[in-house]
Design a protein around this motif. Structure first.
Motif, short mmCIF file in Angstrom:
data_model
loop_
_atom_site.label_atom_id
_atom_site.label_comp_id
_atom_site.label_asym_id
_atom_site.label_seq_id
_atom_site.Cartn_x
_atom_site.Cartn_y
_atom_site.Cartn_z
N VAL A 70 39.10 2.66 53.05
CA VAL A 70 38.51 3.35 54.20
C VAL A 70 37.37 2.49 54.73
CG1 VAL A 70 37.26 5.38 55.00
CG2 VAL A 70 39.20 5.64 53.44
N ALA A 71 37.54 1.98 55.95
CA ALA A 71 36.54 1.11 56.56
C ALA A 71 35.72 1.83 57.62
CB ALA A 71 37.24 -0.10 57.18
N GLY A 72 36.20 2.98 58.05
CA GLY A 72 35.50 3.75 59.07
C GLY A 72 36.10 5.13 59.18
N ALA A 73 35.39 6.00 59.91
CA ALA A 73 35.86 7.37 60.09
C ALA A 73 35.27 7.94 61.38
CB ALA A 73 35.46 8.25 58.90
N PHE A 74 35.94 8.95 61.91
CA PHE A 74 35.41 9.70 63.03
C PHE A 74 36.12 11.05 63.10
CE2 PHE A 74 39.00 7.42 64.76
CZ PHE A 74 39.57 8.24 65.73
N HIS A 75 35.48 11.98 63.78
CA HIS A 75 36.01 13.33 63.95
C HIS A 75 36.36 13.50 65.42
CE1 HIS A 75 35.68 17.71 62.57
NE2 HIS A 75 36.30 17.70 63.73
N MET A 76 37.54 14.04 65.68
CA MET A 76 37.98 14.26 67.07
C MET A 76 38.44 15.70 67.22
SD MET A 76 40.73 12.02 69.17
CE MET A 76 41.22 12.41 70.83
N THR A 77 37.92 16.35 68.24
CA THR A 77 38.28 17.72 68.54
C THR A 77 38.74 17.80 69.99
OG1 THR A 77 36.58 18.52 67.02
CG2 THR A 77 37.44 20.11 68.60
N ILE A 78 39.85 18.48 70.20
CA ILE A 78 40.34 18.73 71.56
C ILE A 78 39.83 20.11 71.97
CG2 ILE A 78 42.36 18.94 73.05
CD1 ILE A 78 41.94 16.11 71.81
N ILE A 79 39.09 20.14 73.06
CA ILE A 79 38.49 21.38 73.56
C ILE A 79 39.28 21.83 74.78
CG2 ILE A 79 36.40 22.46 74.46
CD1 ILE A 79 34.84 20.11 73.10
N GLN A 80 39.75 23.06 74.74
CA GLN A 80 40.47 23.64 75.88
C GLN A 80 39.47 24.33 76.79
OE1 GLN A 80 44.09 23.69 76.45
NE2 GLN A 80 43.14 24.09 78.43
N TYR A 81 39.39 23.90 78.03
CA TYR A 81 38.50 24.51 79.01
C TYR A 81 39.26 25.51 79.86
CZ TYR A 81 34.69 21.02 78.63
OH TYR A 81 33.64 20.24 78.23
N GLY A 105 35.80 -5.36 64.91
CA GLY A 105 36.82 -4.69 65.70
C GLY A 105 37.25 -3.32 65.21
N ILE A 106 36.69 -2.85 64.11
CA ILE A 106 37.12 -1.56 63.55
C ILE A 106 36.68 -0.41 64.44
CG2 ILE A 106 36.85 0.02 61.59
CD1 ILE A 106 36.65 -2.60 59.86
N GLY A 107 35.41 -0.40 64.84
CA GLY A 107 34.93 0.67 65.71
C GLY A 107 35.68 0.69 67.04
N GLU A 108 35.92 -0.47 67.60
CA GLU A 108 36.66 -0.53 68.85
C GLU A 108 38.08 -0.01 68.67
OE1 GLU A 108 38.00 -3.58 72.40
OE2 GLU A 108 36.40 -4.19 71.04
N ALA A 109 38.73 -0.36 67.57
CA ALA A 109 40.09 0.14 67.32
C ALA A 109 40.08 1.66 67.18
CB ALA A 109 40.66 -0.51 66.06
N MET A 110 39.07 2.21 66.52
CA MET A 110 39.00 3.67 66.39
C MET A 110 38.83 4.33 67.74
SD MET A 110 36.85 4.36 62.82
CE MET A 110 35.26 4.12 63.59
N MET A 111 37.93 3.81 68.57
CA MET A 111 37.68 4.41 69.87
C MET A 111 38.87 4.23 70.81
SD MET A 111 34.88 6.01 69.65
CE MET A 111 35.61 6.36 68.07
N ARG A 112 39.52 3.10 70.77
CA ARG A 112 40.71 2.90 71.62
C ARG A 112 41.82 3.86 71.18
NH1 ARG A 112 39.00 0.05 75.49
NH2 ARG A 112 37.92 -1.90 75.14
N TRP A 113 41.97 4.07 69.87
CA TRP A 113 42.95 5.03 69.37
C TRP A 113 42.60 6.43 69.89
CZ3 TRP A 113 43.33 9.60 66.94
CH2 TRP A 113 44.57 9.96 66.41
N ALA A 114 41.32 6.80 69.80
CA ALA A 114 40.89 8.13 70.26
C ALA A 114 41.13 8.31 71.75
CB ALA A 114 39.41 8.35 69.92
N ILE A 115 40.84 7.30 72.54
CA ILE A 115 41.05 7.38 73.98
C ILE A 115 42.54 7.53 74.29
CG2 ILE A 115 40.90 6.06 76.14
CD1 ILE A 115 38.23 4.87 74.89
N ASP A 116 43.37 6.76 73.62
CA ASP A 116 44.83 6.87 73.82
C ASP A 116 45.34 8.24 73.40
OD1 ASP A 116 44.91 4.28 74.78
OD2 ASP A 116 45.69 3.41 72.91
N GLU A 117 44.83 8.75 72.29
CA GLU A 117 45.25 10.08 71.82
C GLU A 117 44.81 11.16 72.81
OE1 GLU A 117 46.89 13.06 69.19
OE2 GLU A 117 47.34 10.97 69.69
N ALA A 118 43.60 11.01 73.37
CA ALA A 118 43.12 11.97 74.36
C ALA A 118 44.04 11.98 75.58
CB ALA A 118 41.69 11.64 74.77
#
Length: 157
Positions: A70-81, A105-118
């Motif tokens: 485990v090199a990094g972590a983040f929490h992602m929540t989808i909020i329904q408005y 590049g780990i943080g960038e990979a996490m954020m790009r993954w999150a943006i794509d998932e969003a």
């Protein structure tokens, strides 16, 4: 001389990842006071929290794994408005990369993954908060296109 970039696998956290994740959350970082304690023993509330997150389809604790670690972590929540004609927003929190692996590049990979998932989940915005003391993190987010458009507030309970 810069270190070579790493390409992490982004996946949902498993219970076996918790000691490494909690350890990352316990590392002091740019003035952030940390209250997590990695044990041993690991406080059972971490397992309870992960189980609750895993049960919610709009919630995920994710890890960036490099060479089985485990090199990094983040929490992602989808909020329904209801506003914005029922649009969805992706909220990202608790972003952390192992300090020994930052700048690779780990943080960038996490954020790009999150943006794509969003996008995949139909969100019209990705938002996050970051402690005002974390100036390096702010520059990182701005480089990825995030804009400091709002002033955040918190009330400790």
């Amino acid at each position: 001389m810069s270190q070579p970039q790493l390409v992490p696998a982004i996946r949902r956290a498993a219970e076996a990842d918790l000691p490494a994740i909690v350890h990352l959350f316990s590392i002091p970082d740019e003035g952030n006071a940390k209250t997590d304690h990695p044990g041993p023993p690991l406080d059972p509330r971490y397992r309870e929290a992960l189980a609750a997150i895993a049960e919610d389809p709009n919630n995920a604790l994710l890890v960036a794994e490099v060479e089985g670690r485990v090199a990094g972590a983040f929490h992602m929540t989808i909020i329904q408005y209801v506003a914005n004609r029922g649009a969805r927003v992706a909220q990202i929190e608790n972003v952390i990369v192992d300090p020994s692996l930052r700048g690779r590049g780990i943080g960038e990979a996490m954020m790009r993954w999150a943006i794509d998932e969003a996008r995949r989940r139909g969100c019209f915005r990705v938002q996050l908060t970051s402690n005002k003391a974390r100036l390096r993190a702010h520059r990182f987010y701005e480089r990825l296109g995030f804009v400091a458009s709002h002033e955040g507030m918190k009330l400790k309970l």
